[in-house]
Enzyme design. Sequence first.
Site, PDB file in Angstrom:
ATOM      1  N   SER A 120       0.847  -1.221  -0.082  1.00  0.00           N
ATOM      2  CA  SER A 120      -0.016   0.208  -0.125  1.00  0.00           C
ATOM      3  C   SER A 120       0.648   1.276   0.078  1.00  0.00           C
ATOM      4  O   SER A 120       0.588   2.311  -0.525  1.00  0.00           O
ATOM      5  CB  SER A 120      -0.877   0.106   1.263  1.00  0.00           C
ATOM      6  OG  SER A 120      -1.558  -1.204   1.526  1.00  0.00           O
ATOM      7  N   HIS A 141      -1.836  -3.025  -6.646  1.00  0.00           N
ATOM      8  CA  HIS A 141      -2.372  -2.495  -5.220  1.00  0.00           C
ATOM      9  C   HIS A 141      -4.014  -2.815  -5.405  1.00  0.00           C
ATOM     10  O   HIS A 141      -4.650  -2.033  -6.104  1.00  0.00           O
ATOM     11  CB  HIS A 141      -2.143  -1.140  -5.006  1.00  0.00           C
ATOM     12  CG  HIS A 141      -2.320  -0.892  -3.623  1.00  0.00           C
ATOM     13  ND1 HIS A 141      -2.746   0.503  -3.612  1.00  0.00           N
ATOM     14  CD2 HIS A 141      -2.856  -1.613  -2.580  1.00  0.00           C
ATOM     15  CE1 HIS A 141      -3.177   0.672  -2.293  1.00  0.00           C
ATOM     16  NE2 HIS A 141      -3.238  -0.517  -1.616  1.00  0.00           N
ATOM     17  N   GLU A 153      -4.590  -0.323  -8.498  1.00  0.00           N
ATOM     18  CA  GLU A 153      -3.500   0.687  -8.705  1.00  0.00           C
ATOM     19  C   GLU A 153      -2.223  -0.278  -9.096  1.00  0.00           C
ATOM     20  O   GLU A 153      -1.581  -1.019  -8.783  1.00  0.00           O
ATOM     21  CB  GLU A 153      -3.170   1.375  -7.490  1.00  0.00           C
ATOM     22  CG  GLU A 153      -2.719   2.701  -7.409  1.00  0.00           C
ATOM     23  CD  GLU A 153      -2.936   3.587  -6.119  1.00  0.00           C
ATOM     24  OE1 GLU A 153      -2.854   4.608  -6.166  1.00  0.00           O
ATOM     25  OE2 GLU A 153      -2.658   2.713  -5.153  1.00  0.00           O
ATOM     26  N   ASN A 191      -3.656   5.937  -1.517  1.00  0.00           N
ATOM     27  CA  ASN A 191      -3.553   6.014  -0.117  1.00  0.00           C
ATOM     28  C   ASN A 191      -3.065   7.488   0.521  1.00  0.00           C
ATOM     29  O   ASN A 191      -2.980   7.599   1.483  1.00  0.00           O
ATOM     30  CB  ASN A 191      -2.437   4.804   0.189  1.00  0.00           C
ATOM     31  CG  ASN A 191      -2.968   3.470   0.882  1.00  0.00           C
ATOM     32  OD1 ASN A 191      -3.934   3.764   1.471  1.00  0.00           O
ATOM     33  ND2 ASN A 191      -2.624   2.536   0.527  1.00  0.00           N
TER      34      ASN A 191
HETATM   35  N1  LIG Z   1      -5.394  -4.646   4.756  1.00  0.00           N
HETATM   36  C1  LIG Z   1      -5.894  -4.011   3.820  1.00  0.00           C
HETATM   37  O1  LIG Z   1      -6.863  -3.246   3.794  1.00  0.00           O
HETATM   38  C2  LIG Z   1      -4.916  -3.560   2.557  1.00  0.00           C
HETATM   39  C3  LIG Z   1      -5.231  -3.315   1.619  1.00  0.00           C
HETATM   40  C4  LIG Z   1      -4.688  -3.090   0.417  1.00  0.00           C
HETATM   41  C5  LIG Z   1      -3.001  -3.652   0.495  1.00  0.00           C
HETATM   42  N2  LIG Z   1      -2.586  -3.961   1.811  1.00  0.00           N
HETATM   43  C6  LIG Z   1      -1.265  -4.567   1.625  1.00  0.00           C
HETATM   44  O2  LIG Z   1      -1.246  -6.049   1.412  1.00  0.00           O
HETATM   45  C7  LIG Z   1      -0.116  -6.416   2.207  1.00  0.00           C
HETATM   46  C8  LIG Z   1      -0.768  -7.684   3.103  1.00  0.00           C
HETATM   47  O3  LIG Z   1      -1.715  -6.781   3.901  1.00  0.00           O
HETATM   48  P1  LIG Z   1      -2.771  -7.585   4.824  1.00  0.00           P
HETATM   49  O4  LIG Z   1      -3.772  -6.942   5.516  1.00  0.00           O
HETATM   50  O5  LIG Z   1      -3.231  -8.771   4.016  1.00  0.00           O
HETATM   51  O6  LIG Z   1      -1.957  -8.559   5.792  1.00  0.00           O
HETATM   52  P2  LIG Z   1      -2.079  -9.779   7.012  1.00  0.00           P
HETATM   53  O7  LIG Z   1      -1.309  -9.302   8.240  1.00  0.00           O
HETATM   54  O8  LIG Z   1      -3.575  -9.964   6.956  1.00  0.00           O
HETATM   55  O9  LIG Z   1      -1.631 -10.767   6.046  1.00  0.00           O
HETATM   56  C9  LIG Z   1      -0.143 -10.972   5.884  1.00  0.00           C
HETATM   57  C10 LIG Z   1       0.357 -12.547   5.627  1.00  0.00           C
HETATM   58  O10 LIG Z   1       1.599 -12.637   5.241  1.00  0.00           O
HETATM   59  C11 LIG Z   1       1.995 -13.715   5.966  1.00  0.00           C
HETATM   60  N3  LIG Z   1       3.497 -13.520   5.763  1.00  0.00           N
HETATM   61  C12 LIG Z   1       4.525 -12.689   6.303  1.00  0.00           C
HETATM   62  N4  LIG Z   1       5.705 -12.829   5.728  1.00  0.00           N
HETATM   63  C13 LIG Z   1       5.472 -13.747   5.209  1.00  0.00           C
HETATM   64  C14 LIG Z   1       6.740 -14.370   4.323  1.00  0.00           C
HETATM   65  N5  LIG Z   1       8.012 -14.134   4.354  1.00  0.00           N
HETATM   66  N6  LIG Z   1       6.145 -15.549   3.609  1.00  0.00           N
HETATM   67  C15 LIG Z   1       5.019 -15.925   3.320  1.00  0.00           C
HETATM   68  N7  LIG Z   1       3.866 -15.474   4.198  1.00  0.00           N
HETATM   69  C16 LIG Z   1       4.327 -14.323   5.018  1.00  0.00           C
HETATM   70  C17 LIG Z   1       1.488 -13.719   7.260  1.00  0.00           C
HETATM   71  O11 LIG Z   1       1.600 -15.017   7.922  1.00  0.00           O
HETATM   72  C18 LIG Z   1      -0.004 -13.382   7.206  1.00  0.00           C
HETATM   73  O12 LIG Z   1      -0.860 -14.096   6.910  1.00  0.00           O
HETATM   74  C19 LIG Z   1       0.568  -5.318   2.926  1.00  0.00           C
HETATM   75  O13 LIG Z   1       1.544  -4.947   2.094  1.00  0.00           O
HETATM   76  C20 LIG Z   1      -0.558  -4.423   2.720  1.00  0.00           C
HETATM   77  O14 LIG Z   1       0.100  -3.031   3.052  1.00  0.00           O
HETATM   78  C21 LIG Z   1      -3.544  -4.070   2.486  1.00  0.00           C
END
Ligand SMILES: NC(=O)c1ccc[n+]([C@@H]2O[C@H](COP(=O)([O-])OP(=O)(O)OC[C@H]3O[C@@H](n4cnc5c(N)ncnc54)[C@H](O)[C@@H]3O)[C@@H](O)[C@H]2O)c1
Length: 293
Positions: A120, A141, A153, A191
């Site tokens: 993000s 994104h 995005e 963002n």
């Molecule tokens: N939550 C949102 O609304 C949102 C929206 C758009 C983008 N994002 C982006 O998406 C990404 C993930 O966010 P999220 O909310 O899904 O997070 P989350 O914490 O729900 O999930 C992240 C997952 O990654 C796994 N993980 C961590 N390190 C790892 C590795 N080395 N190898 C494999 N798996 C690994 C964790 O076990 C976890 O299940 C981030 O970059 C975030 O900024 C989030």
Amino acid sequence: MRVAVIGFGMMGRQIAQVFAQHGHEVSVTDENPIAVKSGLEEIVHGPYGVESAVAKAKITREEGTKTLEQIRSAADLNDACKAADLVIEAIYEHLPLKQEVFAKLESAAPENALLASNTSTLTVSKIGTRLSKKERLLGMHFFNPAQITKLVEIVKTRQTSERAIQKAAKIVETIGKTPIIAHDEPGFIANRLGLTLYMEASALLEEGTAKIRDIDLAMKLGYNHPMGPFELADFVGLDTRLRNLEALFQATGDEKWIPPKALREMVNQGYLGDPSRRKDSKGGYQEFFKTTP
Ligand SMILES: NC(=O)c1ccc[n+]([C@@H]2O[C@H](COP(=O)([O-])OP(=O)(O)OC[C@H]3O[C@@H](n4cnc5c(N)ncnc54)[C@H](O)[C@@H]3O)[C@@H](O)[C@H]2O)c1
């Protein structure tokens, strides 16, 4: 097309479902086996999952069954990526962790596969610093919940090839989304705008100008936003929101992105946002401020 999703948390599972629902073969992996199990379960029974889509007649029962058949839990990152045309990384918003994953992708994925991050707020070119060939590196994104939101995005670094951008934009269209293109600047488009609103909302709350409910309603009823800024933060996950702000501050050095004290306190105390979406959360803004004098 074969898609590998690395990181099967909140976003990874949504993204996997969207691609599978559009007929793509999806391999998923997460370092935490519990995340894989709960992710697959959520794709079936979650609020935006396949059963819900069938019940709302958004897809047929057959399409629902086919969607689930298209998703494979891979043994590890190498297994997930071995025949991928597109890899989407959706692990924690943490630069060194993402850099490590992309360093592995270089050899794990076929040479012509696009390598995308769902980050993000992090700088995509920094995520890919350890790649030797950077033309295929880009940001893809998605917005939460990816099953519903129409925007993706696409982030273009200085080294991303025009071909990779065109290919990514086409892929995004095949899954029913609209691509927008942004240069690799902190926060990209959405963002930078969305977090600016959240920071102003937090300032209003901290100053005591207005209450959570009224700030949320101002944006919902006054500006037609589907969720208010605090409601959205709870929905996104407060730990993720905190990491996003920390990443923006680190990338820009601009104090305007220093996370609000209340947000850090909430995360420290286990208030991670909407408990129906984050099972380990004590609650979000309303719950925290009810218990905090
Ligand atoms: N939550 C949102 O609304 C949102 C929206 C758009 C983008 N994002 C982006 O998406 C990404 C993930 O966010 P999220 O909310 O899904 O997070 P989350 O914490 O729900 O999930 C992240 C997952 O990654 C796994 N993980 C961590 N390190 C790892 C590795 N080395 N190898 C494999 N798996 C690994 C964790 O076990 C976890 O299940 C981030 O970059 C975030 O900024 C989030």
